[in-house]
Design an enzyme around this catalytic site. Structure first.
Site, PDB file in Angstrom:
ATOM      1  N   ASP A  35     108.563  14.525  74.840  1.00  0.00           N
ATOM      2  CA  ASP A  35     108.627  15.777  74.090  1.00  0.00           C
ATOM      3  C   ASP A  35     109.013  16.944  74.986  1.00  0.00           C
ATOM      4  O   ASP A  35     109.088  16.810  76.194  1.00  0.00           O
ATOM      5  CB  ASP A  35     107.238  16.075  73.512  1.00  0.00           C
ATOM      6  CG  ASP A  35     106.977  15.280  72.259  1.00  0.00           C
ATOM      7  OD1 ASP A  35     107.950  14.773  71.677  1.00  0.00           O
ATOM      8  OD2 ASP A  35     105.793  15.158  71.869  1.00  0.00           O
ATOM      9  N   LYS A  57     112.094  19.616  70.750  1.00  0.00           N
ATOM     10  CA  LYS A  57     112.916  20.623  70.095  1.00  0.00           C
ATOM     11  C   LYS A  57     114.043  21.052  71.024  1.00  0.00           C
ATOM     12  O   LYS A  57     113.842  21.259  72.201  1.00  0.00           O
ATOM     13  CB  LYS A  57     112.011  21.824  69.802  1.00  0.00           C
ATOM     14  CG  LYS A  57     112.437  22.597  68.612  1.00  0.00           C
ATOM     15  CD  LYS A  57     111.411  23.659  68.301  1.00  0.00           C
ATOM     16  CE  LYS A  57     112.154  24.826  67.714  1.00  0.00           C
ATOM     17  NZ  LYS A  57     111.321  25.935  67.403  1.00  0.00           N
ATOM     18  N   MET A 179      99.032  26.433  68.536  1.00  0.00           N
ATOM     19  CA  MET A 179     100.262  26.752  67.789  1.00  0.00           C
ATOM     20  C   MET A 179     100.083  28.022  66.950  1.00  0.00           C
ATOM     21  O   MET A 179     100.615  28.112  65.844  1.00  0.00           O
ATOM     22  CB  MET A 179     100.655  25.595  66.853  1.00  0.00           C
ATOM     23  CG  MET A 179     100.918  24.295  67.587  1.00  0.00           C
ATOM     24  SD  MET A 179     101.325  22.954  66.481  1.00  0.00           S
ATOM     25  CE  MET A 179      99.715  22.386  65.990  1.00  0.00           C
TER      26      MET A 179
HETATM   27  N1  SAH Z   1      98.420  17.494  71.645  1.00  0.00           N
HETATM   28  C1  SAH Z   1      98.428  18.764  72.313  1.00  0.00           C
HETATM   29  C2  SAH Z   1      98.600  19.905  71.341  1.00  0.00           C
HETATM   30  C3  SAH Z   1      99.925  19.899  70.652  1.00  0.00           C
HETATM   31  S1  SAH Z   1     100.169  21.326  69.685  1.00  0.00           S
HETATM   32  C4  SAH Z   1      97.138  18.926  73.115  1.00  0.00           C
HETATM   33  O1  SAH Z   1      96.206  18.127  72.975  1.00  0.00           O
HETATM   34  O2  SAH Z   1      97.086  19.846  73.925  1.00  0.00           O
HETATM   35  C5  SAH Z   1     101.005  22.388  70.794  1.00  0.00           C
HETATM   36  C6  SAH Z   1     100.137  23.583  71.109  1.00  0.00           C
HETATM   37  O3  SAH Z   1      99.233  23.271  72.169  1.00  0.00           O
HETATM   38  C7  SAH Z   1     100.872  24.807  71.589  1.00  0.00           C
HETATM   39  O4  SAH Z   1     101.413  25.554  70.537  1.00  0.00           O
HETATM   40  C8  SAH Z   1      99.756  25.557  72.288  1.00  0.00           C
HETATM   41  O5  SAH Z   1      98.922  26.183  71.359  1.00  0.00           O
HETATM   42  C9  SAH Z   1      98.968  24.438  72.912  1.00  0.00           C
HETATM   43  N2  SAH Z   1      99.368  24.208  74.321  1.00  0.00           N
HETATM   44  C10 SAH Z   1      99.854  23.086  74.851  1.00  0.00           C
HETATM   45  N3  SAH Z   1     100.045  23.228  76.172  1.00  0.00           N
HETATM   46  C11 SAH Z   1      99.660  24.474  76.476  1.00  0.00           C
HETATM   47  C12 SAH Z   1      99.596  25.221  77.690  1.00  0.00           C
HETATM   48  N4  SAH Z   1      99.979  24.696  78.852  1.00  0.00           N
HETATM   49  N5  SAH Z   1      99.140  26.493  77.641  1.00  0.00           N
HETATM   50  C13 SAH Z   1      98.748  27.040  76.489  1.00  0.00           C
HETATM   51  N6  SAH Z   1      98.780  26.378  75.312  1.00  0.00           N
HETATM   52  C14 SAH Z   1      99.222  25.112  75.314  1.00  0.00           C
END
Ligand code: SAH
Length: 517
Positions: A35, A57, A179
């Site tokens: 991804d 994306k 998100m």
């Molecule tokens: N499966 C992932 C979440 C996917 S949804 C998990 O467990 O972390 C994607 C969202 O995760 C982003 O929109 C943001 O809100 C958050 N996210 C992922 N990586 C991030 C990071 N390094 N810093 C801040 N937010 C993050």
């Protein structure tokens, strides 16, 4: 037989937060389906022959539809290949990992889930925010702050609230929204509408655990405005609740002098480890770009003959750590006792070579102050006596200066090239490495062959487009870069990893001063 699919969580971004299990599964896989926002060093764990498929994306494009991704996984598994499906954070938290498992299960494909460190907990942690705390919060609620497409198209679509704010507003626990940056205004007003105290602390953590991590603190009533003011962008985690305030005193994430710097290390096998670790210790984000592949020269008759006649040499010279490693590995394979080296003097060029020799319990008799063949030669001339014979262990690509010098000075020697360095065939790996180069602030080169391989892989035109500053380990490498038309910004004064690191620190301090003026 169909292959197996690993559904892998790669953690919140910093590749060091990858689990051992995830690294192992990636290493074993033939196809890596990944991804957006996966750290390139995570993908770097894959074996040389692995194929990379990006399903994130694209700029100005939508995400590859989930149905397509499912089909891609099935196709490769049906070809009998082991597939790593690499996702951010944890695969089962807003990661559609569940849907992929259902699809694989339905199609009789074996799969294994590798949980990952989720951004919902780790990103607040990197901002000093414990999501639960006995005095402040005894529950944690993780919510998506994103309208699902289905919501939007189901008639009343846009007007439908993001989530059940009425229920959420009643919780005393910590609310974590993923998100949600785009909809932060709607989230805050929704919560306040149902009675959540407007002074509730909120922290928004952007790019958590990654270079450029940033935290914006506020309350339910003002955080949306602050996010606009500071131009907070995705990815960011929104934490609402009393614990959010703790980050203001517990924020521990210390930024080194190189924090925020993106550095690409073109990897000529040696040097890179100390260089990468050193740069990371100063807070830089480092991407390894493996331009060269080192391979041992096979069926090396000359080498065997030399090893059988060790007592005819009085000096043994190594010009690289690779040479040291291969020499001693072969000695061991031939069950040659190390005491056969007794009485032979040792000389090396470079601190990495010296370290490699030290790890064998040996300490060189001579190391030139400057790590060049010229220095080595003049030092040896002073030390060598009439009947001394040299055994020089180097590579097929070694430059002829040293041996030419031996000849000109009547010094007896045998030169054994024990390895060769080939330009790596990066294939689909370039799909994720090139964007890293485009984003890089600095690209480092530690040998002329790294420069050459870099040019072969990318082409001069592409290199000219890169905005990065080019930093070389020494004048010989810088010369090779200039020959290829690469503009070099800086050359290390000490020709080793430490020299490169010091030069980069100097460079970034100057840049900071320039931007402040
Ligand atoms: N499966 C992932 C979440 C996917 S949804 C998990 O467990 O972390 C994607 C969202 O995760 C982003 O929109 C943001 O809100 C958050 N996210 C992922 N990586 C991030 C990071 N390094 N810093 C801040 N937010 C993050």
């Amino acid at each position: 037989m169909a292959g197996k699919v690993y559904i892998i969580g790669a953690g919140p971004g910093n590749y060091k937060l990858l689990t051992l299990k995830a690294a192992e599964a990636i290493k074993q896989s033939d196809v890596i389906v990944y991804d957006r926002l996966i750290d390139s060093n995570v993908l770097g764990f894959a074996h040389d022959g692995a194929e990379f498929v990006y399903v994130g994306k694209q700029p100005q494009h939508h995400q590859v539809p989930q149905k397509e991704i499912n089909k891609i996984l099935l196709k490769y598994a049906n070809e009998g290949r082991t597939v790593a499906r690499v996702k951010g954070g944890d695969p089962f938290l807003f990661g559609r990992g569940g849907e992929e498992c259902e699809y694989l299960h339905k199609n009789g494909i074996e799969f294994e889930v590798v949980p990952g460190i989720t951004s919902a907990i780790a990103v607040p942690a990197y901002a000093g925010i414990p999501v639960t705390h006995r005095e402040h919060a005894s529950s944690l609620h993780i919510i998506t702050g994103h309208h699902s497409v289905e919501n939007k198209i189901s008639g009343d679509g846009e007007d439908k609230p993001l989530c059940d704010f009425e229920t959420l507003a009643k919780q005393e626990g910590t609310l974590v929204f993923l998100m949600g940056v785009k909809n932060i205004g709607e989230i805050c007003s929704g919560l306040m509408k149902f009675g959540k105290e407007p002074r509730t602390p909120v922290a928004v953590v952007e790019k958590g655990t990654r270079p450029g991590q940033r935290v914006v603190n506020g309350t339910l009533s003002d955080i949306a405005e602050k996010c606009v003011h500071y131009r907070v962008k995705s990815p960011a985690v929104i934490v609402a609740g009393q614990v959010a305030e703790l980050g203001e005193s517990l924020g521990w994430y210390s930024k080194g002098v190189l924090s925020g710097n993106r550095i690409v290390v073109t990897r000529p096998a040696e040097h890179s480890d100390t260089l990468v670790k050193g740069l990371e210790a100063h807070g830089a984000h480092v991407t390894e770009f493996p331009v060269i592949k080192i391979t041992e020269v096979q069926e090396n008759e000359q080498f065997h003959t030399a090893l059988n006649r060790l007592d005819s040499y009085s000096w043994l010279i190594f010009t690289s750590a690779n040479g040291v490693e291969i020499f001693f590995r072969r000695l061991n394979q031939l069950k040659t006792d190390i005491r056969r080296l007794y009485g032979i003097k040792l000389a090396v060029v470079g601190s990495a070579t010296e370290k490699a020799l030290n790890s064998k319990g040996l300490y060189p008799d001579y190391i030139p102050e400057k790590y060049t063949s010229k220095e080595l030669l003049s030092g040896l001339i002073e030390r060598i006596e009439g009947r001394d014979k040299i055994l020089l262990i180097d590579s097929e690509l070694s430059r002829p200066e040293l041996t030419r010098g031996f000849k000109d000075n009547g010094i007896a020697y045998d030169e054994i090239a024990v390895y060769t360095a080939e330009t790596s065939n990066l294939g689909s790996r370039l799909d994720y490495l090139v964007p890293e180069l485009e984003k890089a602030d600095i690209i480092t080169f530690a040998s002329p062959s790294a420069v050459k391989a870099f040019v072969t892989i990318l082409g001069k035109e592409k290199i000219r487009e890169l905005p990065a500053h080019m930093v070389c380990i020494g004048p010989v490498t810088a010369g090779a870069a200039a020959e290829e038309g690469i503009t070099v910004t800086a050359v290390a004064e000490q020709y080793n990893s430490e020299g490169i690191i010091n030069k980069i620190i100097e460079l970034s301090e100057n840049r900071r001063l320039n931007t402040q003026q």
